[in-house]
Design an enzyme around this catalytic site. Structure first.
Site, PDB file in Angstrom:
ATOM      1  N   ASP A 341       4.380  98.425  39.055  1.00 28.77           N
ATOM      2  CA  ASP A 341       3.175  98.991  38.458  1.00 28.77           C
ATOM      3  C   ASP A 341       2.502  99.845  39.524  1.00 28.77           C
ATOM      4  O   ASP A 341       2.999  99.966  40.642  1.00 28.77           O
ATOM      5  CB  ASP A 341       2.267  97.915  37.874  1.00 28.77           C
ATOM      6  CG  ASP A 341       1.964  96.821  38.861  1.00 28.77           C
ATOM      7  OD1 ASP A 341       2.257  97.016  40.054  1.00 28.77           O
ATOM      8  OD2 ASP A 341       1.462  95.771  38.453  1.00 28.77           O
ATOM      9  N   ASP A 634       1.080  91.577  36.908  1.00 29.52           N
ATOM     10  CA  ASP A 634      -0.047  90.778  37.371  1.00 29.52           C
ATOM     11  C   ASP A 634      -0.822  90.078  36.262  1.00 29.52           C
ATOM     12  O   ASP A 634      -1.524  89.127  36.503  1.00 29.52           O
ATOM     13  CB  ASP A 634      -0.993  91.613  38.253  1.00 29.52           C
ATOM     14  CG  ASP A 634      -1.266  92.972  37.660  1.00 29.52           C
ATOM     15  OD1 ASP A 634      -1.021  93.142  36.450  1.00 29.52           O
ATOM     16  OD2 ASP A 634      -1.725  93.871  38.386  1.00 29.52           O
TER      17      ASP A 634
END
Ligand code: ATP
Length: 939
Positions: A341, A634
């Site tokens: 990411d 996350d």
């Protein structure tokens, strides 16, 4: 049902012996001597002394006796037991005892190594401490979960692991209870009246330690901690590191078995050959067959591999990558795609609002004077629709985007942060989630209710029907203005800015507030478009460049705008041309085949505005096509993708507990560069394992060849080695240098070769040929040359008797000793040669592995003792060597090592390093343009 708190009579704790978890809330708070405002720090500390830390003790019996027994009973050890029994049964006690010592020595070594490995992995838990947010002294703070006490007011939000049993005070949450109930569908829990007749686990306002919050936010009062929680009662086991056999260990175990089988066959074939070919008595033939068998069983191999992996795990942890199972080290080494990411991994996650664009112009919030009404209204929305909190030290804590937005709001209108600091204004929150990509709050100001929204412009602007005009009044938002605003957002995103839209919706008084996000987030008035800068991490471009040379593809999968992601990816060197940007909706509409095609192509691709499901699909598609995928994540919703990837990587700092639990590796610094370093470590550990497997295999030829010479000569050549000497060689020269090879530094060029293909065996043909037929054969020939040199110099001719009492007996013992020392010398040369697969030894430093030097020192001392200590000489059948013999044998290591150096030189010239294209140069520094002139949205 009762949540019990241990009896204590001391005044300080003042918490009664038992509290009824489902009694009316007021009574529960009274019993817990707590309130909705939580405890004071001092009181919490006092309670900690009485209640004890909020941790689970591992029940379970002691493990080590069982582990030790296992070392004596694993299949290879059983084979050795059988050999010892055979030796005993035919009356050769000395050999039997020697074999028993081999078993014992190996078992102790393996046991120590296994314990070492286990401790190394267990110690990792300390690297990822869990935190909980509690209200202490009237404000929120993060504490170690071990410090939670009954009476604490716990704040749980999406992605948090719940670490105590608690009763909800307010808010609603969805909770994944699978750890307790096995039920994987999250259940809804909210503060409210409880039905006290249902079992505690089904109570609708109680949450439990070990479960995880998948959505929402709530405050809850803790009523049980540690072993008194439900989890403590039923399981009493915190997460244990999984210790399943890694594919590598599985492969090696199979090879070890194959070799053991070959050794048995070899031993069995030797007996008739020795009896009928060389005329050796049956007993002697059996002795040598047993010796051959024991010498060739690679019993030390598996523990050394386990230890090498454990050392790898420890080194990774020191570097910021905590892995949860040994086999991850191996998988890391073959990773060929990293799906990363953007925010916090490629960028610093230190955000700052650069401009707030409203109809009254673009302003830098930190450099503007008196704010106009539209700006003040935007600042209010930015402060209220925000979950950042000032800590006791005055610093803002919370999500990085929220912190940046709150800081900007405070700079624009100091009154705004005042209203945000007191949560009393907030009536409801629809928390940010990575699918809606926005959050909203329902706030009350003196009886006036307003919805405030902030989120990705593409998701907020379409919900707006009006905008604030320069004079503060609302005017309709036309389609054209909407398109213009989104075009401006795109342009800003292309410069690498993270974009947010801020909107509000005043509600008519007297009506109930909206109950769902969809009802709240409609009919909005657009207030501002905010540009945020989040600079790339400095280490990332270098790490990206290393991944490129190592043939590792990097795919950015982000929730952010495609253009922002592309700009950041370009700054750090992940993309160079014009990447294909696939948005979440586009991916949803894409067929599996098209996705496979896209991922198989060489095009640079970025997945933007993606959802957690997208990550799962991409991980799946990549794995299906044979890639080894490392994937970061996350959020709580990322857990399935993290589990699906070969290496799921969670963030230690910014990630959620749920993601950390689902992952294989946790980055303590959230940094992309750490992933690259972990891959490099994985490659190094795997290389080193190959090095010592090679080293251990190279033993075989020198151990077998002398016996073959004897057998094939029909007895004209005396047996060149005694069985005790063979066993001494086997035990004395195997483990220590092998362990040392496990600690070799990375070979130069380790990140300049393509990733190891999935499924490539650890033991390759070329490696076996080099071990058995090149270095092994060389060592055997040299050792035999020493043997014959000593015999011939004493006047021996083929067929001459050399037994005890004959004239040549002393020379024979010297020759046998010479063979033994020659083998040791050859192994020293092999150990140096094994240190690299391709590179020259000079390039890695001849003395750069001190442990190997110690290992070799040990071998030399052992050999000297065998040669010169009289009792050992007698037991092992050795004799002191003359100086010229020593001078002769001293050359061996250099010859072996030198020949291998030539081999590697030829290899380097003939086989190019890799087929990985030359790296594309990356910019030295990368920074986001600091422009602050932002066009008015839609201007
Ligand atoms: P990555 O997936 O690379 O970490 P990201 O952090 O930008 O990217 P998300 O957190 O899903 O991904 O954010 C997506 C978008 O949602 C952002 O571009 C921003 O516009 C918006 N957003 C992010 N955080 C918030 C927040 N706290 N409140 C409102 N909107 C937010």
């Amino acid at each position: 049902m009762l949540g019990s708190v241990s009896p204590d009579t001391d005044r300080a704790a003042e918490v009664p012996a038992r509290v009824e978890a489902t009694e009316p809330l007021d009574l529960l708070l009274r019993d817990l001597r707590s309130s909705r405002d939580g405890l004071s720090t001092r009181e919490a500390q006092r309670r900690l002394i009485h209640a004890g830390p909020n941790t689970l003790r591992r029940r379970g019996t002691r493990q080590w006796p069982r582990q030790l027994v296992r070392q004596f009973t694993h299949p290879l050890a059983l084979l050795l037991w059988a050999a010892a029994a055979l030796a005993f049964s035919v009356g050769i006690e000395a050999v039997a005892i020697a074999i028993l010592s081999v078993i014992a020595l190996n078992a102790v070594f393996a046991f120590v190594q296994e314990r070492h490995a286990e401790h190394a992995v267990e110690a990792l838990a300390a690297f990822i401490p869990l935190h909980a947010t509690v209200v202490r002294d009237g404000s929120r703070r993060s504490v170690d979960t071990a410090d939670l006490v009954p009476g604490d007011v716990l704040i749980v939000s999406e992605g948090d692991k719940i670490s105590a049993d608690a009763r909800l005070l307010d808010g609603t949450v969805d909770v994944d209870m699978s750890a307790l109930t096995g039920e994987s569908v999250p259940v809804h829990r909210s503060a409210g009246p409880v039905d006290s007749t249902v079992p505690l686990l089904q109570a609708t306002d109680v949450i439990f330690s070990g479960t995880a919050c998948t959505q929402g936010e709530a405050a809850a009062v803790v009523f049980a901690t540690g072993m008194r929680t439900e989890l403590g009662r039923i399981a009493a086991l915190s997460e244990r590191v999984r210790t399943e056999e890694s594919p590598l260990e599985h492969q090696v175990r199979r090879v070890a078995w194959l070799i053991a089988a070959i050794s048995v066959l070899l031993g069995a074939a030797f007996i008739p050959l020795a009896i009928f070919g060389a005329g050796l008595p049956f007993l002697d033939s059996v002795i040598f067959a047993v010796g051959l068998l024991v010498g060739n069983v690679p019993e030390g191999l598996l523990p050394v591999i386990t230890l090498a992996l454990a050392i790898g795990v420890r080194q990774l942890a020191a570097r910021g990558a905590v892995v949860k199972r040994l086999s991850a080290v191996e998988t890391l080494g073959s990773t060929d795609v990293i799906c990363t990411d953007k925010t916090g991994t490629l960028t610093e996650n230190r955000m700052r609002v650069i401009t707030v664009a409203t109809t009254s112009g673009d302003i830098d919030p930190f450099a503007s004077a008196e704010a106009a009404e539209p700006v003040r209204r935007a600042a209010r929305a930015m402060a209220l629709c925000n979950n950042a909190h000032p800590s006791p030290t005055g610093e803002l804590t919370g999500d990085a985007t929220d912190i940046a937005v709150l800081a900007a709001a405070a700079a624009l209108d100091p009154a705004a942060i005042g209203s945000a600091a007191s949560d009393g204004h907030r009536l409801r929150q629809f928390a940010f989630d990575s699918v809606r990509k926005r959050m909203s709050t329902l706030d009350d100001a003196h009886g006036v209710h307003t919805v405030h929204v902030k989120g990705a412009p593409e998701t907020v602007v379409p919900l707006c029907t009006a905008e604030v005009a320069r004079d503060g009044t609302s005017r309709p938002l036309t389609e054209r203005r909407r398109a213009d605003i989104l075009a401006t957002v795109d342009a800003r995103a292309r410069d690498g800015y993270r974009m947010l839209a801020v909107a509000d919706r005043p509600l008519p008084t007297g009506r109930p507030g909206p109950a769902t996000p969809a009802a709240a987030e409609a009919d909005l008035t657009l207030l501002a478009v905010v540009s945020i800068v989040d600079p790339p991490r400095r280490e990332v471009p270098g790490a990206v460049a290393r991944c490129r040379t190592a043939g590792i593809r990097i795919i950015v999968i982000t929730g952010d705008h495609g253009a922002t992601a592309a700009a950041v990816a370009r700054q750090v060197g992940i993309v160079h041309g014009t990447p294909a940007i696939v948005t979440g909706p586009e991916l949803d509409a894409m067929s599996e085949d098209r996705l496979d095609e896209l991922l198989a192509g060489a095009d640079e691709v970025i997945f933007a505005r993606s959802s957690p499901e997208a990550k799962l699909r991409i991980a799946d598609a990549l794995r299906e096509t044979g890639h080894v995928v490392a994937m970061t994540g996350d959020g709580a919703n990322d857990a399935p993708a993290l589990r699906r990837a070969d290496i799921g990587i969670a963030m230690g700092r910014s990630g959620t507990d749920v993601a950390r639990e689902a992952s294989t590796m946790v980055l303590t610094d959230d940094d992309f560069a750490t992933i690259a370093a972990a891959v490099e470590s994985g490659r190094r550990v795997y290389d080193n394992i190959r090095k010592f497997i090679f080293y251990i295999f190279a033993h075989a030829t020198p151990e077998v060849l002398p016996f073959l010479v004897f057998a094939l000569s029909g007895g004209a050549v005396p047996v060149p080695l005694t069985v005790p000497l063979l066993l001494t060689f086997d035990v004395g020269t195997e483990t220590l240098p092998a362990l040392a090879l496990g600690r070799e530094r990375a070979e130069p060029g380790i990140m300049h070769r393509p990733p190891r293909p999935r499924g490539e065996p650890v033991i390759r043909r070329r490696m076996l040929l080099r071990a058995w037929l090149f270095l092994g054969l060389l060592c055997a020939v040299l050792a035999l040359a020493g043997f014959f040199a000593v015999l011939l110099s004493a006047g021996w001719h083929p067929g001459d008797p050399t037994g005890p009492g004959t004239a040549l007996h002393h020379a024979y013992r010297q020759a046998v000793t010479m063979l033994f020392v020659g083998m040791v010398a050859g192994q020293i040369g092999t150990a140096f040669a094994a240190r690299t697969e391709r590179a020259s030894l000079r390039s890695i430093g001849v003395c750069s592995n001190p442990m190997l030097l110690w290992g070799i020192g040990f071998e030399l001392v052992l050999a000297a003792a065998v040669v010169y200590v009289p009792p050992l000489q007698d037991v092992l059948g050795a004799a002191a060597l003359a100086p010229w013999m020593i001078a002769f044998v001293v050359l061996f290591p250099f010859i072996v090592w030198g020949c291998d150096e030539v081999y590697r030189w030829v290899l380097r010239r003939r086989v190019p390093e890799s087929s990985v294209p030359e790296p594309v140069p990356v910019p030295e520094s990368s920074s986001v343009p600091e422009s602050s002139s932002v066009p008015e949205p839609g201007a």
